[in-house]
Scaffold this motif. Sequence first.
Motif, PDB file in Angstrom:
ATOM      1  N   ASP A  40      15.341 -13.869   9.299  1.00  0.00           N
ATOM      2  CA  ASP A  40      16.543 -13.167   8.815  1.00  0.00           C
ATOM      3  C   ASP A  40      16.986 -12.075   9.788  1.00  0.00           C
ATOM      4  OD1 ASP A  40      16.396 -14.757   6.589  1.00  0.00           O
ATOM      5  OD2 ASP A  40      15.486 -13.229   5.304  1.00  0.00           O
ATOM      6  N   PHE A  41      16.013 -11.315  10.265  1.00  0.00           N
ATOM      7  CA  PHE A  41      16.307 -10.147  11.098  1.00  0.00           C
ATOM      8  C   PHE A  41      16.872 -10.561  12.461  1.00  0.00           C
ATOM      9  CE2 PHE A  41      15.126  -6.841  14.154  1.00  0.00           C
ATOM     10  CZ  PHE A  41      15.438  -5.663  13.486  1.00  0.00           C
ATOM     11  N   PHE A  42      16.162 -11.417  13.185  1.00  0.00           N
ATOM     12  CA  PHE A  42      16.550 -11.715  14.568  1.00  0.00           C
ATOM     13  C   PHE A  42      17.722 -12.686  14.666  1.00  0.00           C
ATOM     14  CE2 PHE A  42      12.374  -9.835  15.221  1.00  0.00           C
ATOM     15  CZ  PHE A  42      12.659  -8.962  16.267  1.00  0.00           C
ATOM     16  N   SER A  43      17.913 -13.522  13.644  1.00  0.00           N
ATOM     17  CA  SER A  43      19.037 -14.469  13.691  1.00  0.00           C
ATOM     18  C   SER A  43      20.382 -13.744  13.566  1.00  0.00           C
ATOM     19  CB  SER A  43      18.906 -15.530  12.594  1.00  0.00           C
ATOM     20  OG  SER A  43      18.955 -14.931  11.316  1.00  0.00           O
ATOM     21  N   LYS A  44      20.341 -12.486  13.092  1.00  0.00           N
ATOM     22  CA  LYS A  44      21.570 -11.690  12.984  1.00  0.00           C
ATOM     23  C   LYS A  44      21.771 -10.787  14.209  1.00  0.00           C
ATOM     24  CE  LYS A  44      21.486 -11.451   7.901  1.00  0.00           C
ATOM     25  NZ  LYS A  44      20.126 -11.614   7.372  1.00  0.00           N
ATOM     26  N   ARG A  45      20.885 -10.906  15.195  1.00  0.00           N
ATOM     27  CA  ARG A  45      20.924  -9.987  16.340  1.00  0.00           C
ATOM     28  C   ARG A  45      20.961 -10.736  17.677  1.00  0.00           C
ATOM     29  NH1 ARG A  45      18.861  -7.316  12.182  1.00  0.00           N
ATOM     30  NH2 ARG A  45      18.975  -5.043  12.098  1.00  0.00           N
ATOM     31  N   ASN A  46      21.792 -11.747  17.759  1.00  0.00           N
ATOM     32  CA  ASN A  46      21.981 -12.506  19.009  1.00  0.00           C
ATOM     33  C   ASN A  46      20.734 -13.250  19.489  1.00  0.00           C
ATOM     34  OD1 ASN A  46      24.709 -11.665  19.192  1.00  0.00           O
ATOM     35  ND2 ASN A  46      24.031  -9.723  20.075  1.00  0.00           N
ATOM     36  N   TYR A  47      19.947 -13.717  18.524  1.00  0.00           N
ATOM     37  CA  TYR A  47      18.838 -14.607  18.858  1.00  0.00           C
ATOM     38  C   TYR A  47      18.957 -15.862  18.002  1.00  0.00           C
ATOM     39  CZ  TYR A  47      16.687 -10.543  21.090  1.00  0.00           C
ATOM     40  OH  TYR A  47      16.447  -9.464  21.900  1.00  0.00           O
ATOM     41  N   LYS A  48      18.523 -16.966  18.579  1.00  0.00           N
ATOM     42  CA  LYS A  48      18.407 -18.199  17.823  1.00  0.00           C
ATOM     43  C   LYS A  48      16.925 -18.332  17.482  1.00  0.00           C
ATOM     44  CE  LYS A  48      20.354 -22.147  19.402  1.00  0.00           C
ATOM     45  NZ  LYS A  48      21.191 -22.830  18.405  1.00  0.00           N
ATOM     46  N   VAL A  49      16.601 -18.250  16.194  1.00  0.00           N
ATOM     47  CA  VAL A  49      15.190 -18.293  15.788  1.00  0.00           C
ATOM     48  C   VAL A  49      14.841 -19.711  15.335  1.00  0.00           C
ATOM     49  CG1 VAL A  49      13.408 -17.270  14.319  1.00  0.00           C
ATOM     50  CG2 VAL A  49      15.358 -15.873  15.047  1.00  0.00           C
ATOM     51  N   ASP A 239       9.297  -4.978   8.119  1.00  0.00           N
ATOM     52  CA  ASP A 239      10.306  -4.105   8.738  1.00  0.00           C
ATOM     53  C   ASP A 239       9.780  -3.447  10.005  1.00  0.00           C
ATOM     54  OD1 ASP A 239      11.893  -4.829   6.642  1.00  0.00           O
ATOM     55  OD2 ASP A 239      11.587  -2.981   5.496  1.00  0.00           O
ATOM     56  N   GLU A 240       8.540  -2.954   9.914  1.00  0.00           N
ATOM     57  CA  GLU A 240       7.936  -2.290  11.080  1.00  0.00           C
ATOM     58  C   GLU A 240       7.692  -3.312  12.193  1.00  0.00           C
ATOM     59  OE1 GLU A 240       4.327   0.805  12.151  1.00  0.00           O
ATOM     60  OE2 GLU A 240       4.552   0.149  10.071  1.00  0.00           O
ATOM     61  N   PHE A 241       7.228  -4.489  11.823  1.00  0.00           N
ATOM     62  CA  PHE A 241       6.985  -5.555  12.806  1.00  0.00           C
ATOM     63  C   PHE A 241       8.279  -5.884  13.559  1.00  0.00           C
ATOM     64  CE2 PHE A 241       6.800  -9.869  14.339  1.00  0.00           C
ATOM     65  CZ  PHE A 241       5.521  -9.971  14.874  1.00  0.00           C
ATOM     66  N   ASN A 242       9.353  -6.094  12.803  1.00  0.00           N
ATOM     67  CA  ASN A 242      10.641  -6.452  13.423  1.00  0.00           C
ATOM     68  C   ASN A 242      11.165  -5.333  14.315  1.00  0.00           C
ATOM     69  OD1 ASN A 242      10.653  -8.910  12.095  1.00  0.00           O
ATOM     70  ND2 ASN A 242      11.891  -8.195  10.385  1.00  0.00           N
ATOM     71  N   ARG A 243      10.989  -4.100  13.862  1.00  0.00           N
ATOM     72  CA  ARG A 243      11.463  -2.941  14.628  1.00  0.00           C
ATOM     73  C   ARG A 243      10.725  -2.849  15.975  1.00  0.00           C
ATOM     74  NH1 ARG A 243       9.591   1.630  15.249  1.00  0.00           N
ATOM     75  NH2 ARG A 243       8.033   1.585  13.596  1.00  0.00           N
ATOM     76  N   ILE A 244       9.388  -3.022  15.932  1.00  0.00           N
ATOM     77  CA  ILE A 244       8.580  -2.959  17.165  1.00  0.00           C
ATOM     78  C   ILE A 244       8.991  -4.077  18.124  1.00  0.00           C
ATOM     79  CG2 ILE A 244       6.245  -3.320  18.100  1.00  0.00           C
ATOM     80  CD1 ILE A 244       5.161  -1.929  15.527  1.00  0.00           C
ATOM     81  N   MET A 245       9.114  -5.285  17.561  1.00  0.00           N
ATOM     82  CA  MET A 245       9.445  -6.432  18.412  1.00  0.00           C
ATOM     83  C   MET A 245      10.837  -6.290  19.017  1.00  0.00           C
ATOM     84  SD  MET A 245       9.105 -10.474  17.544  1.00  0.00           S
ATOM     85  CE  MET A 245      10.207 -11.668  18.328  1.00  0.00           C
ATOM     86  N   GLU A 246      11.798  -5.836  18.208  1.00  0.00           N
ATOM     87  CA  GLU A 246      13.163  -5.675  18.715  1.00  0.00           C
ATOM     88  C   GLU A 246      13.212  -4.624  19.835  1.00  0.00           C
ATOM     89  OE1 GLU A 246      17.699  -5.088  17.083  1.00  0.00           O
ATOM     90  OE2 GLU A 246      16.170  -3.783  16.238  1.00  0.00           O
ATOM     91  N   ALA A 247      12.518  -3.503  19.620  1.00  0.00           N
ATOM     92  CA  ALA A 247      12.495  -2.438  20.637  1.00  0.00           C
ATOM     93  C   ALA A 247      11.863  -2.950  21.928  1.00  0.00           C
ATOM     94  CB  ALA A 247      11.720  -1.223  20.108  1.00  0.00           C
TER      95      ALA A 247
END
Length: 254
Positions: A40-49, A239-247
């Motif tokens: 859900d998180f990365f598919s909305k941020r210019n990634y194809k998951v 949420d924390e996992f996604n935040r770390i990975m995105e950063a």
Amino acid sequence: MTKHLKKEKNYSYVEVGEGTPIIVLHGLMGGLSNFSSVLDFFSKRNYKVIIPELPIYTMSLIKTNVKSFAKYLHEFINFKGFSEVILLGNSLGGHIGLYHTKHYPEKVKGLVITGSSGLYESAMGGGYTKRSDYEVIKKKAQEVFYDPAIATKEIVDEVYASVNDRNKLIKTLAIAKSAIRHNMAHDLPKMFTPTCIIWGKNDTVTPPEVAKEFNDLLPDSDLYWIDKCGHAAMMEHPDEFNRIMEAWLKKRGF
């Protein structure tokens, strides 16, 4: 999650979003739904998951090993026509990602591992002798997480069914042996792919010292800890996992 499942050739996979491909590799007991927040998180941020169903229980016994799964992943990447991907793997999925990256580094832009096997021998397989006892299996499933409540009845039922399916149990033990055989301690210093290591501080399956060893051996890695967290960080602290990975992806220009 299954509502998005695509079936093409001999592949079943979920694919959402547009942009740089992130291929997610699930573990031995982990279904695709373990990664719903990542999807859900990365598919909305210019990634194809993309989350392929790995052929953990469908390969012939002789091919039930880390090497075959990595080859399957390579064939899948080629089938999708991707020139470069980011791989994210949990547990056995991390090991498959590492092994694939060793053999096909040109295909992997970046690697993210969490609770990965590949260095630590007791990461899988042990303790299924009392497999007919539901309470024993429930306790084992709960031990994977810092918060035992994450091990819902649905998760426990799935694990219970897997270990009581003779075919799956045989394959599980074959994979555990293969994971030991494909220990990557000697390979890691020669692997220059940027790697993000996200680890639960309370992981009892692959303890924190395993993460430190990965970080010490890999030439270009960053290590991040999540507190009050067991073996499946993307489920316990999504949420924390996604935040770390995105950063990390941003920092690396991915």
